[in-house]
Scaffold this active site. Structure first.
Site, PDB file in Angstrom:
ATOM      1  N   HIS A  81       1.368  -1.216   0.728  1.00 15.03           N
ATOM      2  CA  HIS A  81      -0.363  -0.382  -0.370  1.00 15.03           C
ATOM      3  C   HIS A  81       0.834   1.157  -0.020  1.00 15.03           C
ATOM      4  O   HIS A  81       1.835   1.009   0.524  1.00 15.03           O
ATOM      5  CB  HIS A  81      -1.257   0.083   0.850  1.00 15.03           C
ATOM      6  CG  HIS A  81      -2.093  -0.505   0.582  1.00 15.03           C
ATOM      7  ND1 HIS A  81      -2.957   0.441   0.025  1.00 15.03           N
ATOM      8  CD2 HIS A  81      -3.313  -1.303   0.851  1.00 15.03           C
ATOM      9  CE1 HIS A  81      -3.974  -0.401  -0.989  1.00 15.03           C
ATOM     10  NE2 HIS A  81      -3.745  -1.626  -0.204  1.00 15.03           N
ATOM     11  N   LYS A  85     -16.739   3.962   1.156  1.00 16.65           N
ATOM     12  CA  LYS A  85     -16.519   5.118   0.478  1.00 16.65           C
ATOM     13  C   LYS A  85     -17.410   5.103  -0.571  1.00 16.65           C
ATOM     14  O   LYS A  85     -18.332   6.525  -0.764  1.00 16.65           O
ATOM     15  CB  LYS A  85     -15.135   5.173  -0.261  1.00 16.65           C
ATOM     16  CG  LYS A  85     -14.710   6.146  -1.189  1.00 16.65           C
ATOM     17  CD  LYS A  85     -13.568   6.334  -1.745  1.00 16.65           C
ATOM     18  CE  LYS A  85     -14.007   6.577  -2.931  1.00 16.65           C
ATOM     19  NZ  LYS A  85     -13.718   6.155  -4.178  1.00 16.65           N
TER      20      LYS A  85
END
Length: 883
Positions: free
Chosen positions: A138, A546
């Protein structure tokens, strides 16, 4: 409890003192005084002194451009040191570790005390344990590899300093070493100058294996074996290794044009090279250790006359030669040379396992069990866990890329446009082609670059040694044809085995439809024949949150899993749920034990497969001891979830969750999608625009270069809100929904859910953790420094919402203050706030200066830009989770 903290506190202040001396030596007394003044103001501002808070703001606003970087670096480096001290604390005898490996013992004792569980049932549950950790690169792992190595060494010094019996000269030596390491870190640039390539990311992953997992996994298995012997009188079979590692580094091409088929091929070779390198070191040790003569007739027959004098050594030397030949061939391939495969090239784990296991059996039979169970056993277990590929890789690609490739193909063949066909027509075409014996791809077809890339990737999978690629994950999967399309493309590439293909359901709608999609697939005879009773499905945490906010997303995730478990059980299919969790709460991160026990009953029957994100890999697997502790936590949680599953929620609880989900999703989307001020507010109140400049991961921050919040990846979206301490994605909508249900007279029902349903109590616990890390006065300061006055009311509204949310969560959880049941985490947040606050204030100031310069048409001052990058990294360290 307090003794525990005092050990941590004294280490933190000792490291802080050494850092202070380093700063003084490097930059002089006046800078150190500046830093000290700011630290003291921050401390008393935290204690509630408003005059000092004001003075803190003024001091930081008035720093000259020359002072910005040293001050930002001082607080940022301090937080890295505090994290290191905390990491050490979690494995030190004075700290948390006193309790962690005991997790397995505690779990086993708890299970043995259940009258309905026989020892045999517990043994069977142990034998079916399966834990697969998928390492992902990440972009949020902000800390450079160089600095991570230094922090590992700092950790080692702290461990030795803890030893009461060390002589004074040893103590002085260790303190000198600490000073050197902290000085080296201070004089190293903490921000990468260039974005890492996918190959750099993969190398970072291999470094974790080499520095930590290689030792950590065998140590964990020894610990597990010891606890099982002690509590159940049961010995782990040699070949039983329940843990595997897979990686997305070099395999995840979703939205990352830098990961090509060539890159994947390169990373696969590199991974095998690293495996030969590590096994060579192991075998070298065994060559010197296994000097014994006595052996079984079977082993002697295996080595023949030539090896009879030292049979074990003979086998080890043979294996060493094969490893060396394999390594040389891989090295040549990595340089781009095409060589014929050498005699004895190692491609399968069995080739490593057989000679080692033959030695093991012979030593056991000849009464040398003590030797067999030493280094040899560790190596055998590494063969099972890592083997020839070291870490397997997953391939991940977005569903539309496969649809576009097939569309281009059908247009070329003149049979229509696959992309515009109905779902039923797509399925009919795919099943017909999957059953057909003739190839579908024409020989002389010249596809577009995008399609060629998709086909080349399938080619790489077909050519890779079987077992080196774990699964093909389809992101944004929506329909059965998305899954069948990948099977067809793999068939066309000539794949000779059934590759697990996992659809990833990641928006609210897709999660709600997941069960229908899988039911349709399981009703196709061809498909049932192919999968041989096993199916993997991936649940997306970050994108669904999200899309709909945390409350609606987490309920959709729960329901999707619940329905899939029941469907697969009915169909007699073993389901592996693959959890795409992140490190931060908005991306599904929660303490492992709580998270696993809050899943629907039966969700871990097919084992646990979960992504471990960049920055969390270091916190959970950065040292061998921490690896043992993390794997033990997972083991305990899986056993408990499988043998003492959480209750099925009552119908009335499900109805309340449905209601909470609708209310919270409406409120969340009302702000994020419908409020015209929201996107401009987000862009100015957070460092979102500036984050794009950070050379973090190898993948771009946006799926599409233009576009609003929906085109932003989940990681930068959460990262940006973590920086300004409003933490908005991790709570928006949740508290309002709870408040509404309380007003409807259902508070006592919510309290019962909190008490008796792990799913719900974990939800609330995660909200508390977010609120404990959020800070409204800082969020307000960002508004004052950076946001157009016309947008201030929106910021105020959001902060008021958070204050209301905190009250309702505390009322339902029946707590007087946040994190009441996890004082250790509350303590850790408080300890770091003193150092994170100045970085936040400074960041707002830097964003102000940088945007001001841009407005006036000047180039931003490089000192400002550099200091800004440092504050971003420092706040990430302070929050202990980035995106």
């Amino acid at each position: 409890m307090n003794e525990q903290y005092s050990a941590l506190r004294s280490n933190v202040s000792m490291l802080g003192k050494v850092l202070g001396e380093t700063i003084k030596d490097a930059l002089g007394e006046h800078i150190l005084e500046r830093v000290e003044t700011i630290r003291k103001l921050s401390k008393s501002s935290r204690a509630g002194n408003d005059a000092n808070r004001q003075e803190l703001l003024t001091t930081l606003q008035n720093l000259s451009n020359d002072e910005l970087l040293p001050v930002a670096r001082a607080f940022s480096q301090f937080l890295n040191l505090a994290n290191t001290a905390e990491q050490y604390h979690s494995i030190s005898p004075k700290g948390e570790a006193a309790s962690n490996p005991e997790v397995i013992a505690r779990t086993l004792r708890k299970l043995k005390n259940q009258p309905e569980l026989s020892e045999d049932t517990i043994k069977k549950a142990v034998e079916s344990l399966s834990l697969e950790l998928v390492l992902t690169a990440h972009p949020t792992e902000i800390t450079r590899r160089t600095l991570i190595h230094k922090m590992v060494e700092v950790n080692a010094c702290l461990k030795q300093l803890d030893n009461k019996d060390i002589a004074d000269y040893e103590h002085n030596q260790l303190m000198r070493r600490l000073r050197q390491l902290i000085a080296q870190s201070w004089h190293t640039d903490e921000i990468r100058k260039l974005r890492p390539s996918p190959v750099d990311e993969a190398k970072w992953g291999f470094a974790v294996v080499e520095n930590s997992l290689w030792q950590g996994v065998p140590n964990y298995l020894r610990e597990l074996n010891e606890q099982l012997e002690e509590n159940l009188g049961y010995k782990l079979p040699v070949e039983f290794v329940p843990v595997r590692f897979t990686s997305w580094m070099g395999g995840d091409r979703d939205g990352n044009p830098n990961v090509t088929a060539d890159i994947t091929r390169h990373v696969l070779l590199l991974s095998r090279w690293k495996a030969t390198d590590l096994f060579l070191k192991d075998i070298q040790v065994l060559v010197s250790e296994l000097s014994m003569v006595e052996a079984t007739p079977e082993l002697l027959a295996l080595v023949g006359e030539e090896g009879a004098a030292e049979p074990y050594r003979y086998l080890m030397k043979n294996l060493r030669s094969r490893l060396m030949a394999t390594q040389a061939w891989l090295e040549a391939r990595l340089k781009g040379e095409e060589l014929p495969k050498p005699e004895g090239l190692l491609t399968q784990n069995e080739e490593l396992w057989e000679p080692l296991y033959a030695c093991y059996q012979s030593l056991q039979a000849c009464g040398m069990g003590i030797i067999a169970n030493g280094d040899l056993l560790d190596t055998l277990r590494r063969v099972k866990c890592f083997g020839v590929p070291l870490v397997r890789i997953d391939i991940r690609q977005e569903s539309t890329r496969h649809t576009e490739a097939l569309g281009e193909l059908t247009r070329y063949l003149g049979i229509g446009d696959y992309e515009s066909w109905s779902e039923a027509d797509k399925q009919a075409f795919l099943i017909r082609e999957l059953n057909s014996k003739r190839p579908l791809l024409p020989r002389n077809w010249q596809p577009s670059a995008e399609t060629r890339e998709v086909l080349d990737t399938c080619q790489v999978i077909a050519e890779a040694p079987q077992g080196s690629i774990a699964a093909y994950v389809i992101s944004m999967a929506k329909t059965p044809s998305d899954v069948l399309a990948v099977h067809l493309l793999l068939k066309e590439a000539g794949i000779g085995f059934a590759m697990p293909v996992a659809p990833l359901f990641e928006t609210l709608d897709d999660l709600n439809n997941a069960n229908d999609v899988m039911t349709q697939l399981l009703n196709i005879d061809w498909y049932r024949g192919l999968i041989q009773g096993k199916q993997m499905v991936m649940i997306g945490y970050s994108d669904s949150a999200k899309d709909a906010g945390v409350m609606a997303a987490s309920w959709a995730q729960y329901q999707a899993q619940d329905a899939l478990i029941k469907t697969c059980e009915k169909a007699g299919i073993e389901l592996t749920l693959f959890h795409g969790r992140g490190g931060s709460i908005g991306r599904g991160g929660a303490p492992a034990h709580a998270a696993l026990l809050s899943q629907p009953p039966g969700s871990l029957k097919g084992g646990l497969r979960v992504t471990e994100q960049g920055e969390m890999i270091r916190f959970k697997y950065g040292l061998p001891e921490i690896t043992v502790s993390s794997l033990s936590l997972y083991t305990g949680a899986i056993l408990e979830a499988n043998l003492l599953p959480p209750p099925e929620p009552k119908e009335s609880w499900r109805r309340i969750m449905d209601e909470l989900s609708v209310i919270s999703c409406d409120l969340y989307r009302g702000y994020v999608r419908e409020n015209k001020d929201f996107v401009p507010y987000f862009r100015s109140a957070t460092p979102e625009q500036e984050l794009g400049k950070l050379p973090l991961g190898s993948r771009p921050a946006k799926r599409r270069p233009t576009g609003g919040v929906e085109s932003l990846r989940a990681i930068p979206w959460i990262f940006a809100w973590t920086q300004n301490r409003l933490m908005l994605p991790a709570w928006l909508g949740a508290g309002t929904a709870l408040q509404k249900v309380v007003e409807d007279g259902k508070q006592s029902e919510l309290e019962a859910m909190c008490r008796d349903w792990p799913f719900f109590s974990t939800r609330l616990g995660m909200l508390e953790m977010v609120f404990a890390k959020a800070d409204l006065w800082l969020a307000e300061y960002y508004d004052q420094r950076l946001v157009d006055k016309a947008l201030w009311p929106l910021g105020k509204e959001l902060r008021n919402l958070q204050e209301e949310d905190i009250k309702v969560v505390l009322a339902i959880a029946n707590d007087s203050h946040l994190m009441a049941d996890l004082p250790w985490i509350a303590e850790s947040i408080q300890l770091r706030n003193i150092y994170t606050d100045p970085l936040n204030v400074l960041q707002a100031e830097l964003l102000h200066r940088s945007r001001q310069a841009e407005k006036e048409g000047h180039e931003p001052d490089p000192r400002v830009e550099q200091a800004l990058m440092v504050t971003i990294a420092g706040i990430a360290a302070g929050m202990r989770n980035t995106g």
